[in-house]
Scaffold this motif. Structure first.
Motif, PDB file in Angstrom:
ATOM      1  N   UNK A 122       0.839  -1.205   0.000  1.00 24.82           N
ATOM      2  CA  UNK A 122       0.000   0.000   0.000  1.00 24.82           C
ATOM      3  C   UNK A 122       0.872   1.253   0.000  1.00 24.82           C
ATOM      4  N   UNK A 123       1.988   1.216   0.728  1.00 22.70           N
ATOM      5  CA  UNK A 123       2.891   2.364   0.776  1.00 22.70           C
ATOM      6  C   UNK A 123       3.483   2.663  -0.596  1.00 22.70           C
ATOM      7  N   UNK A 124       3.878   1.614  -1.318  1.00 23.98           N
ATOM      8  CA  UNK A 124       4.400   1.806  -2.671  1.00 23.98           C
ATOM      9  C   UNK A 124       3.343   2.473  -3.552  1.00 23.98           C
ATOM     10  N   UNK A 125       2.087   2.029  -3.399  1.00 19.32           N
ATOM     11  CA  UNK A 125       0.994   2.630  -4.169  1.00 19.32           C
ATOM     12  C   UNK A 125       0.805   4.095  -3.792  1.00 19.32           C
ATOM     13  N   UNK A 316       0.021  11.451   1.610  1.00 22.12           N
ATOM     14  CA  UNK A 316       1.189  11.629   2.476  1.00 22.12           C
ATOM     15  C   UNK A 316       0.878  11.199   3.908  1.00 22.12           C
ATOM     16  N   UNK A 317      -0.316  11.527   4.381  1.00 22.61           N
ATOM     17  CA  UNK A 317      -0.727  11.104   5.717  1.00 22.61           C
ATOM     18  C   UNK A 317      -0.716   9.586   5.821  1.00 22.61           C
ATOM     19  N   UNK A 318      -1.248   8.920   4.790  1.00 25.77           N
ATOM     20  CA  UNK A 318      -1.268   7.460   4.782  1.00 25.77           C
ATOM     21  C   UNK A 318       0.147   6.900   4.785  1.00 25.77           C
ATOM     22  N   UNK A 319       1.037   7.496   3.994  1.00 20.17           N
ATOM     23  CA  UNK A 319       2.425   7.029   3.939  1.00 20.17           C
ATOM     24  C   UNK A 319       3.118   7.229   5.281  1.00 20.17           C
ATOM     25  N   UNK A 320       2.854   8.325   5.935  1.00 20.92           N
ATOM     26  CA  UNK A 320       3.425   8.604   7.247  1.00 20.92           C
ATOM     27  C   UNK A 320       2.962   7.577   8.275  1.00 20.92           C
ATOM     28  N   UNK A 321       1.645   7.297   8.270  1.00 18.39           N
ATOM     29  CA  UNK A 321       1.090   6.325   9.215  1.00 18.39           C
ATOM     30  C   UNK A 321       1.579   4.917   8.919  1.00 18.39           C
ATOM     31  N   UNK A 322       1.746   4.594   7.637  1.00 20.45           N
ATOM     32  CA  UNK A 322       2.227   3.267   7.254  1.00 20.45           C
ATOM     33  C   UNK A 322       3.664   3.065   7.725  1.00 20.45           C
ATOM     34  N   UNK A 323       4.512   4.084   7.559  1.00 18.48           N
ATOM     35  CA  UNK A 323       5.895   3.987   8.030  1.00 18.48           C
ATOM     36  C   UNK A 323       5.928   3.740   9.533  1.00 18.48           C
ATOM     37  N   UNK A 324       5.097   4.453  10.266  1.00 16.34           N
ATOM     38  CA  UNK A 324       4.984   4.247  11.715  1.00 16.34           C
ATOM     39  C   UNK A 324       4.545   2.827  12.032  1.00 16.34           C
ATOM     40  N   UNK A 325       3.471   2.367  11.375  1.00 16.13           N
ATOM     41  CA  UNK A 325       2.884   1.071  11.731  1.00 16.13           C
ATOM     42  C   UNK A 325       3.799  -0.092  11.371  1.00 16.13           C
ATOM     43  N   UNK A 326       4.463  -0.030  10.204  1.00 11.06           N
ATOM     44  CA  UNK A 326       5.377  -1.114   9.836  1.00 11.06           C
ATOM     45  C   UNK A 326       6.555  -1.149  10.805  1.00 11.06           C
ATOM     46  N   UNK A 327       7.107   0.024  11.116  1.00 13.07           N
ATOM     47  CA  UNK A 327       8.230   0.077  12.048  1.00 13.07           C
ATOM     48  C   UNK A 327       7.888  -0.523  13.391  1.00 13.07           C
ATOM     49  N   UNK A 328       6.692  -0.206  13.903  1.00 14.60           N
ATOM     50  CA  UNK A 328       6.299  -0.730  15.214  1.00 14.60           C
ATOM     51  C   UNK A 328       5.988  -2.220  15.147  1.00 14.60           C
TER      52      UNK A 328
END
Length: 478
Positions: A122-125, A316-328
């Motif tokens: 989803x992040x790539x998209x 951008x909001x989705x990408x920011x949240x995805x980076x957070x969620x994958x990292x955690x």
């Protein structure tokens, strides 16, 4: 071997001189109730709502509203199940760790990594979408510049401190929410005043049933639309991952989850309902956002630019949240021994630096593959996100059911924030998720998503079995 309490006490004492002999593994609790509520608010409002709604409308006509209500109710029950577990145990790894605790090591491994794969795709998209939207304003700028900039920016925001992430999501979500409310208000004004919209269409509530009926494709059309509708809510489970860093998870998580029903009614049913009243649903061609009709109806000269700005914010909001969620999630998997131990390390600010860096690297590789791999092959791989979304929700529900069974056997004490309507409501949600997976296999367009998802599931099961020996050896050496 260092115990968790020893690591915790080391964190709270004066930092030692020189490199620490044991890496820090503790996340910082820096998210306020306001942050958590807007993370929950923004995680379900993304490009899926702004652009995905067009495909759902074409499948079901106005009856798509019933699909959003049904999917919203099921997702609410998923989040209540996650909330009951999170309030009891607001630790790192969230639903990946709950699956491990209540369903076993295989359940935790598969759930965690399926979520990671889903979110990476989803992040790539989202990054690809950002290059398109920004290219609309600056077509002379090469797309790779936006890609590098977006990845660098979200990585930097996630490396500073969890409060920075929370504050960023708060303002980005506020922009999205304000835009949707403004669109709804504009649409209602047009309906109330009986204004004409471009193209000669007459805005009226009768548009909900005047063009082939409320359900022009019958019940089957409404059911098939669920395969698109449910993914508009994808990522909402990120809220569970924020529990480990919330200052007061016992207060913030329930408050955020209990806002889900009115959010579904307002932002999905309300917004799409207004759109369907403004013009016949048959005018939605799927080539652009259905939301653009409201801007055109208002006669806003800069309609395209306003919509573009809103969608850039959403992506951008989705990408920011995805980076957070994958990292955690990677941090949680590493603590459980289901990912390289280095990914569990946090810096002095409680940020899982290695995990966030892994996300940036994986996004870069994914975007390169998006360019190099033939489109048909990449789309087949990307379709795993459709399967993974529902699969993760199903595992959350099954983890909760297993927990409730332990409570019934007096192995656990009853916790706070129980799921309403247990057990009937929970099992109904399980049946709903299974039904959506079946629908994926019925439709020819969605069938690749089911098969690709099942193959990915088999690969993860095999990976768990093959890595069992090294995991045991690592635990013995710890």
């Amino acid at each position: 071997m260092s115990s968790p309490s020893r690591r915790s006490s080391t964190r709270q004492s004066e930092p030692p001189q020189g490199p620490a002999p044991v890496p820090h593994h503790t996340l910082a609790r820096g998210l306020t109730t306001r942050h958590v509520q807007f993370i929950a608010l923004g995680s379900a409002i993304g490009t899926g709502l702004f652009y995905g709604s067009a495909d759902a409308i074409r499948m079901a006509g106005p009856a798509v509203l019933l699909g959003y209500v049904a999917a919203g109710l099921a997702v609410f029950l998923v989040m209540r199940a996650l909330g009951e577990m999170a309030v009891r145990d607001p630790g790192a790894g969230s639903f990946g760790r709950y699956a491990r605790t209540y369903l076993g090591p295989l359940g935790g491994f598969v759930t965690g990594w399926m979520f990671v794969i889903e979110m990476l795709v989803v992040a790539v998209a989202d990054v690809t979408a950002l290059t398109i939207y920004l290219g609309h304003w600056w077509p002379e700028v090469p797309g790779w510049v936006w890609v590098v900039g977006a990845i660098a920016l979200v990585t930097g925001l996630n490396l500073i401190h969890v409060k920075v992430f929370g504050e960023t999501e708060f303002w980005l979500s506020l922009i999205k929410v304000t835009a949707i409310i403004a669109m709804i208000a504009a649409g209602l004004t047009i309906l109330a005043l009986g204004l004409q919209v471009p193209g000669g269409s007459h805005p009226t509530v009768e548009n909900l049933w005047a063009h082939g009926g409320f359900a022009p494709y019958g019940l089957w059309g409404a059911l098939v639309s669920l395969t698109v509708v449910v993914f508009a809510f994808g990522g909402i489970e990120t809220l569970g991952l924020s529990a480990a860093e919330a200052e007061d998870p016992g207060h913030a998580i329930p408050r955020a989850i209990n806002t889900i029903p009115w959010r579904v009614l307002l932002f999905y049913v309300g917004a799409i309902g207004v759109i369907l009243c403004l013009a016949p649903w048959t005018t939605v061609d799927g080539r652009s956002s259905a939301f653009v009709q409201i801007f055109d109806a208002v006669g806003l000269p800069a309609a395209a630019n306003v919509l573009n700005a809103v969608v850039i914010t959403a992506a951008f909001s989705a990408l920011n949240a995805i980076t957070f969620s994958i990292g955690r999630m990677l941090h949680g998997l590493a603590e459980q021994g289901d990912a390289p131990r280095a990914l569990a390390r946090t810096n002095g600010r409680g940020v899982p630096v290695a995990a966030v860096g892994f996300v940036a690297a994986a996004l870069t590789v994914g975007l390169v593959l998006n360019v190099l791999v033939p489109e048909g092959v990449f789309m087949l791989v990307a379709s795993v996100a459709s399967f993974a979304t529902v699969f993760v929700w199903l595992m959350i529900l099954l983890s909760h059911v297993a927990m409730k069974r332990q409570i019934a056997r007096s192995e656990l004490s009853p916790g706070g924030f129980p799921v309403p309507g247990w057990p009937v409501a929970s099992w109904a949600a399980v049946a709903f998720m299974v039904g959506v997976l079946v629908l994926l296999g019925v439709g020819s367009a969605s069938r690749p998503a089911l098969w690709t998802g099942l193959v990915t599931l088999v690969v993860l099961v095999l990976a768990h079995r093959l890595s069992a020996g090294p995991r045991r050896a690592a635990r013995r050496n710890t």
